[in-house]
Design a protein around this motif. Structure first.
Motif, PDB file in Angstrom:
ATOM      1  N   GLU A 114     -27.488   6.855 -12.986  1.00  0.00           N
ATOM      2  CA  GLU A 114     -28.169   6.182 -14.090  1.00  0.00           C
ATOM      3  C   GLU A 114     -27.452   6.383 -15.420  1.00  0.00           C
ATOM      4  OE1 GLU A 114     -29.842  10.331 -14.297  1.00  0.00           O
ATOM      5  OE2 GLU A 114     -28.907   8.996 -12.868  1.00  0.00           O
ATOM      6  N   SER A 115     -26.557   7.381 -15.485  1.00  0.00           N
ATOM      7  CA  SER A 115     -25.821   7.666 -16.722  1.00  0.00           C
ATOM      8  C   SER A 115     -24.570   8.459 -16.372  1.00  0.00           C
ATOM      9  CB  SER A 115     -26.696   8.458 -17.700  1.00  0.00           C
ATOM     10  OG  SER A 115     -27.062   9.704 -17.135  1.00  0.00           O
TER      11      SER A 115
ATOM     12  N   HIS B 111     -13.604  -0.859   6.742  1.00  0.00           N
ATOM     13  CA  HIS B 111     -14.303  -2.121   6.512  1.00  0.00           C
ATOM     14  C   HIS B 111     -15.690  -1.916   5.918  1.00  0.00           C
ATOM     15  CE1 HIS B 111     -11.566  -3.505   9.973  1.00  0.00           C
ATOM     16  NE2 HIS B 111     -11.118  -4.073   8.869  1.00  0.00           N
ATOM     17  N   ILE B 112     -16.078  -0.663   5.713  1.00  0.00           N
ATOM     18  CA  ILE B 112     -17.415  -0.343   5.212  1.00  0.00           C
ATOM     19  C   ILE B 112     -17.313   0.102   3.762  1.00  0.00           C
ATOM     20  CG2 ILE B 112     -19.405   1.192   5.467  1.00  0.00           C
ATOM     21  CD1 ILE B 112     -18.672   1.437   8.435  1.00  0.00           C
ATOM     22  N   LEU B 113     -18.181  -0.435   2.919  1.00  0.00           N
ATOM     23  CA  LEU B 113     -18.282   0.017   1.538  1.00  0.00           C
ATOM     24  C   LEU B 113     -19.660   0.672   1.360  1.00  0.00           C
ATOM     25  CD1 LEU B 113     -16.858   0.113  -1.230  1.00  0.00           C
ATOM     26  CD2 LEU B 113     -18.126  -1.954  -1.833  1.00  0.00           C
ATOM     27  N   PHE B 114     -19.655   1.966   1.084  1.00  0.00           N
ATOM     28  CA  PHE B 114     -20.900   2.713   0.919  1.00  0.00           C
ATOM     29  C   PHE B 114     -21.398   2.597  -0.523  1.00  0.00           C
ATOM     30  CE2 PHE B 114     -18.975   4.833   4.569  1.00  0.00           C
ATOM     31  CZ  PHE B 114     -20.066   4.997   5.416  1.00  0.00           C
ATOM     32  N   GLY B 115     -22.685   2.389  -0.653  1.00  0.00           N
ATOM     33  CA  GLY B 115     -23.342   2.403  -1.952  1.00  0.00           C
ATOM     34  C   GLY B 115     -24.453   3.436  -1.909  1.00  0.00           C
ATOM     35  N   ILE B 116     -24.244   4.565  -2.544  1.00  0.00           N
ATOM     36  CA  ILE B 116     -25.178   5.695  -2.454  1.00  0.00           C
ATOM     37  C   ILE B 116     -25.978   5.797  -3.751  1.00  0.00           C
ATOM     38  CG2 ILE B 116     -25.406   8.168  -2.079  1.00  0.00           C
ATOM     39  CD1 ILE B 116     -24.371   6.562   0.345  1.00  0.00           C
ATOM     40  N   GLY B 117     -27.297   5.824  -3.624  1.00  0.00           N
ATOM     41  CA  GLY B 117     -28.155   5.990  -4.783  1.00  0.00           C
ATOM     42  C   GLY B 117     -28.278   7.454  -5.168  1.00  0.00           C
ATOM     43  N   GLY B 118     -27.911   7.784  -6.395  1.00  0.00           N
ATOM     44  CA  GLY B 118     -27.957   9.163  -6.848  1.00  0.00           C
ATOM     45  C   GLY B 118     -28.432   9.270  -8.278  1.00  0.00           C
ATOM     46  N   SER B 119     -28.435  10.486  -8.785  1.00  0.00           N
ATOM     47  CA  SER B 119     -28.841  10.744 -10.165  1.00  0.00           C
ATOM     48  C   SER B 119     -27.873  11.738 -10.784  1.00  0.00           C
ATOM     49  CB  SER B 119     -30.265  11.311 -10.201  1.00  0.00           C
ATOM     50  OG  SER B 119     -30.576  11.820 -11.488  1.00  0.00           O
TER      51      SER B 119
ATOM     52  N   GLY C 267     -27.420   4.032   1.156  1.00  0.00           N
ATOM     53  CA  GLY C 267     -28.053   5.289   1.536  1.00  0.00           C
ATOM     54  C   GLY C 267     -28.407   6.084   0.299  1.00  0.00           C
ATOM     55  N   ASP C 268     -29.052   7.235   0.500  1.00  0.00           N
ATOM     56  CA  ASP C 268     -29.422   8.124  -0.597  1.00  0.00           C
ATOM     57  C   ASP C 268     -28.451   9.283  -0.691  1.00  0.00           C
ATOM     58  OD1 ASP C 268     -31.537   6.500  -1.097  1.00  0.00           O
ATOM     59  OD2 ASP C 268     -33.088   7.876  -0.380  1.00  0.00           O
ATOM     60  N   ASP C 269     -28.550  10.015  -1.803  1.00  0.00           N
ATOM     61  CA  ASP C 269     -27.625  11.137  -1.984  1.00  0.00           C
ATOM     62  C   ASP C 269     -27.950  12.320  -1.077  1.00  0.00           C
ATOM     63  OD1 ASP C 269     -29.933  11.873  -3.253  1.00  0.00           O
ATOM     64  OD2 ASP C 269     -29.031  12.258  -5.210  1.00  0.00           O
ATOM     65  N   ASP C 270     -29.066  12.264  -0.333  1.00  0.00           N
ATOM     66  CA  ASP C 270     -29.343  13.300   0.664  1.00  0.00           C
ATOM     67  C   ASP C 270     -29.316  12.730   2.077  1.00  0.00           C
ATOM     68  OD1 ASP C 270     -31.640  11.808   0.347  1.00  0.00           O
ATOM     69  OD2 ASP C 270     -33.006  13.512   0.538  1.00  0.00           O
ATOM     70  N   THR C 271     -28.659  11.591   2.237  1.00  0.00           N
ATOM     71  CA  THR C 271     -28.461  11.005   3.565  1.00  0.00           C
ATOM     72  C   THR C 271     -27.162  11.530   4.152  1.00  0.00           C
ATOM     73  OG1 THR C 271     -29.566   8.964   2.849  1.00  0.00           O
ATOM     74  CG2 THR C 271     -28.275   8.853   4.870  1.00  0.00           C
ATOM     75  N   VAL C 272     -27.229  12.005   5.387  1.00  0.00           N
ATOM     76  CA  VAL C 272     -26.026  12.441   6.103  1.00  0.00           C
ATOM     77  C   VAL C 272     -25.674  11.355   7.110  1.00  0.00           C
ATOM     78  CG1 VAL C 272     -25.014  14.181   7.628  1.00  0.00           C
ATOM     79  CG2 VAL C 272     -26.595  14.886   5.819  1.00  0.00           C
ATOM     80  N   PHE C 273     -24.525  10.708   6.900  1.00  0.00           N
ATOM     81  CA  PHE C 273     -24.056   9.689   7.831  1.00  0.00           C
ATOM     82  C   PHE C 273     -23.101  10.310   8.847  1.00  0.00           C
ATOM     83  CE2 PHE C 273     -25.148   6.753   4.306  1.00  0.00           C
ATOM     84  CZ  PHE C 273     -25.904   5.832   5.017  1.00  0.00           C
ATOM     85  N   PHE C 274     -23.172   9.831  10.066  1.00  0.00           N
ATOM     86  CA  PHE C 274     -22.229  10.207  11.116  1.00  0.00           C
ATOM     87  C   PHE C 274     -21.344   8.977  11.306  1.00  0.00           C
ATOM     88  CE2 PHE C 274     -25.936  12.818  11.354  1.00  0.00           C
ATOM     89  CZ  PHE C 274     -25.465  14.080  11.699  1.00  0.00           C
TER      90      PHE C 274
END
Length: 506
Positions: free
Chosen positions: A128-129, A93-101, A188-195
């Motif tokens: 971004e690309s 039920h969760i959709l993750f949106g991770i900000g990365g480069s 979250g960010d691309d260096d976020t660790v989710f549990f």
């Protein structure tokens, strides 16, 4: 309709109209009701049209969406509205949106790949690309999407980066994908660790049909003063329920320009959500890790709450000594999988024969004090770190205590060596004494038995996630082999506290 049925209706209407509408003819009255019914139906359809136009930006002709997309989003909303009382919230039920480069993904993806489960978790890393390795995108990574162009938006923060605009719009672009059965959008960010198991446990406490914005503050007061105390920090991750996302996407683009002077994407999101009137719901398991130095005190003093996320792990010392950052995090994640709800949870107990205090941070470390310490001291985190921006000794958003230079005022510290599950739904872990060669050892007589201890073995039943639905309470423990002699190992058993039990020194 048969003639007998029509006659019955006409007779009924004739008798009824003589009382209510004496001037109407029966056929006129029948025509009146048919016409009224058509009007009501038309009004309902028009009302539904305008409701969907307002509550779904995708049903705005200027947005350029086709009927198929509109229908899909309507179905999504219908599912969300109808799901109250349905199956409990789970990771699907969760959709993750991770900000990365695209430029840094390969150097950071190891953090995401620790928690991402292909074909189980859902979401995307937004770049971004197109990435250089797009033809050979790793199967262990999140799938990627390229963010829309944001060059038309204003950004006036002189010390920040325009990427904050692109990352703020991830929630909008994720919503507009129209994926089925989404209850929560987690950023979250691309260096976020989710549990993720614990994330589900936390989100399942809340009604996803209501407008919720869930996350945590920064640990450093200076960060909250500069940015906001009422904001869920993006690196630690935050969750937005579907109904709130539906409202947020309608105003987000205009709102981004209104807050062009803000530094980060999370500031913009909070500012826009504030316009809707929703406040952040703080959960202490989301960790921005806005600290410098050793994270030991923060992790060993974790609050009584599920560990949900860790961020900024490239900016602090390794979680475990004598290991690389990556291997340290990997070890913690592997341990977490053994008993998700218990990771970093504290338990305190006394060995009254030897007047010792034992503090266990499950899956991480044990502190052994050759004295009886109060629970208040045991729960207060050691200040083994400094503030994020100025590298100062304080202030923080939680209580800390200094780690004394006097070895006779410091606990003996044991770090996890290994943990395993055994039959009967139990875990057994071994913690090994850590000796800091730069520190002297205490030479007092009462320290001699404690200095002989090289291992602490800890057993515990698996932590049931349903316990987090109850009022939070730290679990208790007991020292099993509290003898008078010198032992090289101490055995501790963690258990639920009894109704009248407390950690009160004699």
């Amino acid at each position: 309709m048969s003639s007998s049925t029509v006659k019955t209706i006409q007779d009924t209407l004739k008798a009824w109209k003589s009382l209510v509408f004496p001037t109407f003819k029966v056929n006129d009255l029948l025509y009146f009701f048919l016409k009224a019914g058509l009007a009501v139906s038309t009004f309902a359809l028009v009302s539904l049209f305008f409701y969907l136009s307002l509550s779904h930006p995708s049903f705005n002709s200027s947005s350029g969406y086709d009927y198929k997309t509109f229908k899909h989003l309507v179905q999504q909303r219908t599912i969300a509205d109808a799901s109250a009382g349905a199956e409990p919230t789970n990771v699907s039920h969760i959709l993750f949106g991770i900000g990365g480069s695209a430029q840094t993904w390969n150097t950071r993806r190891h953090y995401t790949e620790l928690w991402w489960k292909p074909n189980v978790t859902r979401g995307y890393v937004w770049l971004e690309s197109e990435p250089p390795e797009k033809e050979n995108w790793p199967e262990t990574s999140l799938p990627y999407k390229v963010s829309a162009n944001t060059s038309s938006f204003k950004y006036t923060c002189w010390y920040g980066s325009r990427s904050a605009i692109r990352i703020a719009r991830i929630v909008k672009e994720s919503f507009e994908l129209g994926l089925d059965n989404v209850r929560w959008f987690v950023m979250g960010d691309d260096d976020t660790v989710f549990f993720t198991d614990n994330l589900v446990t936390v989100l399942a406490k809340y009604d996803h049909n209501q407008m919720y914005y869930i996350g945590g503050n920064s640990e450093s007061v200076e960060q909250n003063v500069i940015h906001s105390y009422t904001m869920a920090y993006g690196g630690g991750g935050f969750a937005i329920s579907y109904p709130l996302a539906a409202e947020l996407v309608k105003i987000l683009d205009g709102c981004i320009d209104r807050y062009s002077h803000f530094y980060g994407s999370d500031q913009r999101i909070q500012g826009c959500i504030s316009e809707i009137g929703v406040q952040v719901t703080e959960e202490p398991g989301f960790h921005q890790v806005d600290i410098r130095g050793s994270p030991y005190g923060l992790l060993a003093g974790h609050p009584v709450a599920p560990l949900v996320s860790l961020h900024h792990l490239d900016y602090v010392e390794p979680i475990f000594p004598n290991m690389t950052r990556e291997d340290s995090v990997k070890k913690l994640v592997i341990t977490y999988k053994t008993d998700p709800g218990r990771i970093l949870q504290q338990s305190y107990c006394y060995d009254l024969r030897r007047n010792w205090s034992v503090s266990v941070s499950w899956g991480y470390s044990v502190q052994l004090y050759p004295s009886l310490m109060t629970a208040k001291k045991l729960e207060t985190a050691f200040r083994t770190f400094q503030t994020w921006r100025t590298w100062s000794n304080d202030p923080f958003t939680f209580n800390t205590r200094p780690m004394s230079e006097n070895p006779c005022e410091r606990p003996l510290v044991f770090f996890l060596d290994r943990v395993e599950s055994v039959d009967g739904g139990e875990t057994r872990g071994s913690y090994v004494r850590y000796v800091d060669v730069s520190q002297k050892e205490c030479d007092r007589e009462e320290y001699v038995p404690a200095l002989a201890v090289q291992y602490v073995n800890v057993s515990a039943s698996h932590f049931l996630s349903d316990l987090w639905k109850k009022a939070p309470r730290r679990q208790c423990c007991e020292v099993i082999n509290g003898g008078d002699g010198v032992d090289s190992a101490v055995y501790v058993k963690i258990r639920s506290c009894q109704a009248s039990e407390s950690l009160t020194p004699p």
